[in-house]
Design a protein around this motif. Structure first.
Motif, PDB file in Angstrom:
ATOM      1  N   THR A  30       0.766  -1.274   0.003  1.00  0.00           N
ATOM      2  CA  THR A  30      -0.068   0.059  -0.108  1.00  0.00           C
ATOM      3  C   THR A  30       0.740   1.245   0.066  1.00  0.00           C
ATOM      4  N   LYS A  31       1.785   1.206   0.921  1.00  0.00           N
ATOM      5  CA  LYS A  31       2.740   2.570   1.102  1.00  0.00           C
ATOM      6  C   LYS A  31       3.636   2.489  -0.414  1.00  0.00           C
ATOM      7  N   ALA A  32       3.947   1.392  -0.731  1.00  0.00           N
ATOM      8  CA  ALA A  32       4.704   1.453  -2.125  1.00  0.00           C
ATOM      9  C   ALA A  32       3.901   2.024  -3.286  1.00  0.00           C
ATOM     10  N   PHE A  33       2.616   1.682  -3.236  1.00  0.00           N
ATOM     11  CA  PHE A  33       1.712   2.197  -4.206  1.00  0.00           C
ATOM     12  C   PHE A  33       1.399   3.517  -4.274  1.00  0.00           C
ATOM     13  N   HIS A  34       1.433   4.201  -2.923  1.00  0.00           N
ATOM     14  CA  HIS A  34       1.130   5.551  -2.729  1.00  0.00           C
ATOM     15  C   HIS A  34       2.260   6.323  -3.310  1.00  0.00           C
ATOM     16  N   ARG A  38       2.111   9.148  -6.141  1.00  0.00           N
ATOM     17  CA  ARG A  38       2.949  10.273  -5.849  1.00  0.00           C
ATOM     18  C   ARG A  38       3.751  10.759  -7.003  1.00  0.00           C
ATOM     19  N   LEU A  39       4.561   9.948  -7.376  1.00  0.00           N
ATOM     20  CA  LEU A  39       5.567  10.024  -8.266  1.00  0.00           C
ATOM     21  C   LEU A  39       5.225  10.041  -9.792  1.00  0.00           C
ATOM     22  N   LEU A  40       4.279   9.197  -9.904  1.00  0.00           N
ATOM     23  CA  LEU A  40       3.830   8.814 -11.306  1.00  0.00           C
ATOM     24  C   LEU A  40       2.653   9.538 -11.987  1.00  0.00           C
ATOM     25  N   ILE A 151       5.749   9.640   2.330  1.00  0.00           N
ATOM     26  CA  ILE A 151       4.975   8.690   2.110  1.00  0.00           C
ATOM     27  C   ILE A 151       5.431   7.383   2.679  1.00  0.00           C
ATOM     28  N   GLY A 152       6.831   7.322   2.468  1.00  0.00           N
ATOM     29  CA  GLY A 152       7.587   6.238   2.947  1.00  0.00           C
ATOM     30  C   GLY A 152       7.584   6.329   4.498  1.00  0.00           C
ATOM     31  N   GLY A 153       7.445   7.368   5.115  1.00  0.00           N
ATOM     32  CA  GLY A 153       7.425   7.773   6.452  1.00  0.00           C
ATOM     33  C   GLY A 153       8.980   7.393   7.081  1.00  0.00           C
ATOM     34  N   LEU A 154       9.899   7.512   6.371  1.00  0.00           N
ATOM     35  CA  LEU A 154      11.148   7.421   6.837  1.00  0.00           C
ATOM     36  C   LEU A 154      11.758   8.220   8.056  1.00  0.00           C
TER      37      LEU A 154
ATOM     38  N   ASP B  53      -4.679  12.245   0.392  1.00  0.00           N
ATOM     39  CA  ASP B  53      -5.848  11.695  -0.355  1.00  0.00           C
ATOM     40  C   ASP B  53      -5.105  10.658  -1.462  1.00  0.00           C
ATOM     41  N   LEU B  54      -4.884   9.575  -0.918  1.00  0.00           N
ATOM     42  CA  LEU B  54      -4.061   8.601  -1.908  1.00  0.00           C
ATOM     43  C   LEU B  54      -5.002   7.431  -2.149  1.00  0.00           C
ATOM     44  N   PRO B  55      -5.375   6.872  -3.307  1.00  0.00           N
ATOM     45  CA  PRO B  55      -6.049   5.833  -3.294  1.00  0.00           C
ATOM     46  C   PRO B  55      -5.694   4.135  -2.770  1.00  0.00           C
ATOM     47  N   ALA B  56      -6.415   3.384  -2.565  1.00  0.00           N
ATOM     48  CA  ALA B  56      -5.984   2.243  -2.107  1.00  0.00           C
ATOM     49  C   ALA B  56      -5.319   1.340  -3.434  1.00  0.00           C
TER      50      ALA B  56
END
Lengths: 203, 290
Positions: A30-34, A38-40, A151-154, B53-56
């Motif tokens: 999920t975080k990887a996807f976020h 964000r980047l793409l 997003i990664g929360g590092l 506001d990011l999608p699943a």
């Protein structure tokens, strides 16, 4: 899973148990996807990027030394995959507001005192496409550290270790990235996306 | 203002919860006096909320990823081993000879003793000999012979005999519990790159009873012979072989067990004790990386 559980699981995968990789996927996707979103800027590309990153993580799992958490290492892979994708993509032209010398230190162009407009920024930041455009226009190191942080929360310590930076550099680079992001969001907010219908309009 | 640049960094760091107590105190004092910095703080707050506001991810993402990962892990993934489907041939030669070789491997019992069922093999051998006379056999290029062997290795996976699958599971469990193997699929590419020598002896190294190909190449014939003629006797461990080394040029199959940092080898079909070779010699002869 805890760090110990994670390490045990990685050892199992390395000894041939491919199925043991799946919880590492479900916990981190999920975080990887976020990050990738964000980047793409679109979900289909983000899903592809995340898939590629996880496959890379699997095939080079032997290189993971376990100094950091698996997620930290994975986000770096996601970031690299996304940067490659962005390079291959056609990018919108934006005027860089600052120049950087070899150290990455910037020579700031003078800007008016009323440059910070929180209300306008809040509006711009709510526009996902505007955020993506602005992020795409950031220098790669700024974009990387900002997404890994937000997003990664590092933590700063993890960022320093992961990126090979001095702690002070982490702090200043993050600030620089956020400042640039603000300026880019405000700057691009002044004109709409290229629309032929606007051409004939008077100033 | 110079001061403000320093405080701007603190404002950014405060967003991340990374301020020391002294920095917090100093920042608060400065913010009371500096309107620009207050504006900067509000600006960063506005921008930092953007990722909320990011999608699943799509529901099937996990499945897609694990499918891709399993493709990486599957037999036949190394460069030189061609995927099974490309070389599926309906020819009797392929089927018959594959059964012959596979039947030979299949006789590995859980005790590690390789009983060769000579009698049942004879009719099949006859079939393959007859087929070998056909034009198709003559057309087969050397590379195809190697690939053909890999195809034979993949045949057990097709479930031709349910009995072998039980043995395969045992072998796999034994391997999972054992120490890190000497040879992993990840090193196969380096082997393939290294081992092509003129007039050498071709080999294929497969993992255990399920025959998963790990690497193939050409080893120096003399070194390989010396390796296989090692004379330190050793008892065969009480489990199925960890690896099978096949020499396509001679049709030999050698069974290998990893034990105590070395390799115990015995030719398939032989009885009695095996012989120990050192891990270094084994790796050096076959050009296998660590």
């Amino acid at each position: 899973m805890t760090r110990e559980e994670e390490q045990a699981r990685i050892r199992r995968v390395l000894s041939g148990d491919t199925d043991a990789f799946e919880p590492l996927v479900t916990e981190n996707q999920t975080k990887a996807f976020h990050l990738a979103c964000r980047l793409l800027g679109n979900e289909a590309d983000a899903a592809d990027a995340v898939q590629d990153a996880f496959v890379k993580a699997y095939t080079s799992l032997g290189d993971f030394r376990g100094d950091s958490r698996f997620s930290v290492w994975l986000y770096r892979l996601v970031n690299n995959v996304c940067i490659d994708m962005l390079r291959r993509r056609k990018r919108q032209e934006t005027v860089p507001l600052q120049t950087e010398d070899g150290d990455g230190e910037e020579t700031e162009l003078p800007l008016p005192d009323d440059r910070w407009d929180p209300a306008a920024l809040a509006e711009r930041a709510a526009d996902r496409e505007a955020v993506r455009t602005a992020m795409a226009a950031l220098p790669a190191d700024c974009r990387e550290i900002l997404t890994l942080r937000e997003i990664g929360g590092l933590s700063y310590e993890e960022l320093a270790a992961q990126l090979g930076l001095e702690p002070g550099t982490v702090k200043s680079r993050l600030n620089r990235a956020r400042k640039k992001l603000c300026r880019l969001l405000l700057e691009t907010g002044n004109f709409s996306a290229p629309a032929p219908s606007n051409k004939g309009k008077g100033v | 203002m110079e001061d403000c640049r320093y405080f701007e960094e603190l404002i950014s760091a405060r967003l991340d919860g990374e301020l020391t107590e002294q920095e917090e105190i100093a920042l608060r004092a400065h913010l009371e006096e500096c309107e620009n910095c207050r504006a900067y703080r509000d600006a960063l707050r506005a921008v930092t909320g953007a990722e909320a506001d990011l999608p699943a991810p799509p529901a099937e993402l996990t499945g897609r990823i694990m499918d891709a990962v399993r493709r990486e892990a599957a037999p036949g993934k190394t460069e030189k081993i061609v995927p099974l489907r490309r070389y599926l041939r309906p020819a009797a030669l392929a089927a018959a000879a594959a059964l012959v070789i596979w039947a030979g491997w299949r006789t590995l019992g859980p005790k590690g003793s390789a009983k060769t069922a000579a009698a049942p093999m004879a009719p099949m051998a006859a079939v393959s000999m007859a087929a070998a006379d056909s034009a198709e056999a003559e057309e087969a290029a050397p590379e195809e012979a190697e690939i053909f062997m890999a195809e034979a290795a993949a045949v057990p996976a097709a479930g031709l005999d349910t009995g072998s699958e039980a043995n395969g599971d045992e072998a796999r469990d034994a391997q999972a519990d054992a120490e890190t193997p000497l040879v992993t699929a990840a090193t196969a590419d380096s082997v393939n790159a290294a081992a092509k020598t003129e007039g050498g002896c071709r080999y294929i190294l497969c993992r255990g009873a399920n025959g998963e190909p790990l690497s193939e190449g050409t080893a120096d014939a003399d070194a390989l012979r010396a390796l296989l003629a090692a004379d330190k006797p050793a008892e065969i461990p009480d489990r199925a072989a960890d690896y099978i080394l096949t020499l396509p040029d001679t049709g030999e199959n050698w069974l290998l067990w990893e034990e105590d940092g070395g390799m115990i080898i015995r030719e398939d079909g032989a009885d009695g004790a095996g012989r120990t070779v050192s891990a270094e010699v084994f790796r050096a002869t076959l050009g296998v990386a660590e």
